[in-house]
Design a protein around this motif. Structure first.
Motif, PDB file in Angstrom:
ATOM      1  N   SER A 182       6.070  -2.787   6.036  1.00 39.06           N
ATOM      2  CA  SER A 182       5.351  -3.766   6.859  1.00 39.06           C
ATOM      3  C   SER A 182       5.445  -3.353   8.317  1.00 39.06           C
TER       4      SER A 182
ATOM      5  N   LEU B  10       0.356  -4.204   5.072  1.00 40.02           N
ATOM      6  CA  LEU B  10      -0.264  -5.521   4.900  1.00 40.02           C
ATOM      7  C   LEU B  10      -1.767  -5.483   5.161  1.00 40.02           C
ATOM      8  N   LEU B  11      -2.243  -4.440   5.829  1.00 37.99           N
ATOM      9  CA  LEU B  11      -3.674  -4.317   6.119  1.00 37.99           C
ATOM     10  C   LEU B  11      -4.450  -3.774   4.925  1.00 37.99           C
ATOM     11  N   ASP B  12      -3.750  -3.194   3.949  1.00 34.30           N
ATOM     12  CA  ASP B  12      -4.390  -2.638   2.754  1.00 34.30           C
ATOM     13  C   ASP B  12      -4.778  -3.780   1.820  1.00 34.30           C
ATOM     14  N   GLN B  13      -6.012  -3.802   1.375  1.00 37.51           N
ATOM     15  CA  GLN B  13      -6.506  -4.887   0.511  1.00 37.51           C
ATOM     16  C   GLN B  13      -6.523  -4.506  -0.970  1.00 37.51           C
ATOM     17  N   THR B  14      -5.937  -3.352  -1.303  1.00 39.88           N
ATOM     18  CA  THR B  14      -5.893  -2.893  -2.685  1.00 39.88           C
ATOM     19  C   THR B  14      -5.034  -3.827  -3.529  1.00 39.88           C
ATOM     20  N   GLN B  15      -5.404  -3.949  -4.818  1.00 42.97           N
ATOM     21  CA  GLN B  15      -4.623  -4.779  -5.742  1.00 42.97           C
ATOM     22  C   GLN B  15      -3.279  -4.091  -6.006  1.00 42.97           C
TER      23      GLN B  15
ATOM     24  N   LEU C 293       1.766  -0.586  -3.607  1.00 37.98           N
ATOM     25  CA  LEU C 293       0.395  -0.148  -3.386  1.00 37.98           C
ATOM     26  C   LEU C 293       0.471   1.372  -3.389  1.00 37.98           C
TER      27      LEU C 293
END
Length: 156
Positions: free
Chosen positions: A27, A31-36, A67
């Protein structure tokens, strides 16, 4: 009166959160990554005698969320209870410690893990229901197979 002293006893003395850890090593960038994310959950059980007729039983959940190869967060929570168990056979005590006590502790552990996820800024991880009886029976069968394997090895 003497019969009452030999009556079976099973009581909860106390439930408590024994250990809790949250790590977010990557962090805030991750946290900016939107991957599942990929979620891995491991459970561990322990039962220890702490005094005559008193046992501490704990259930530990380790939740690792990644991730790709980077850890998003890692939660380790150990929920425990102190139980009084008296005047029962060893088989009955083992069943209570391996099935009944973890079933009583687990809902508290589920709530803790979900709450920590939310407080850390993530969607809650909901631990699924666990069949502690099936886990107990599988553990007993594995121990029996191991004992039989050792006995066969000593005979040969």
């Amino acid at each position: 009166m003497a019969e009452e002293n030999n009556a079976p006893v099973f009581q909860i003395q106390r439930m408590y959160l024994k250990d809790l850890s949250l790590e977010q090593p990557n962090s805030p960038q991750i946290l900016l990554d939107q991957t599942q994310p990929q979620v891995d959950i491991n459970l561990a059980l322990a039962a220890e005698p702490i005094a005559e007729g008193l046992f501490e039983v704990s259930v530990t959940a380790t939740v690792t969320t990644k991730l790709a190869e980077k850890t998003l967060f890692l939660i380790e929570a150990k929920q425990a209870g102190i139980f009084e168990i008296r005047n029962l056979s060893q088989d009955q005590v083992e069943g209570i410690l391996g099935i009944v006590c973890p079933q009583m502790i687990y809902p508290y552990l589920r709530a803790v893990v979900s709450d920590v996820c939310t407080r850390a800024g993530f969607p809650p991880v909901l631990l699924t229901e666990v069949n502690f009886q099936a886990m107990f029976e599988a553990r007993q069968q594995a121990q029996l197979a191991q004992q039989n394997g050792q006995a066969a090895a000593t005979v040969n």
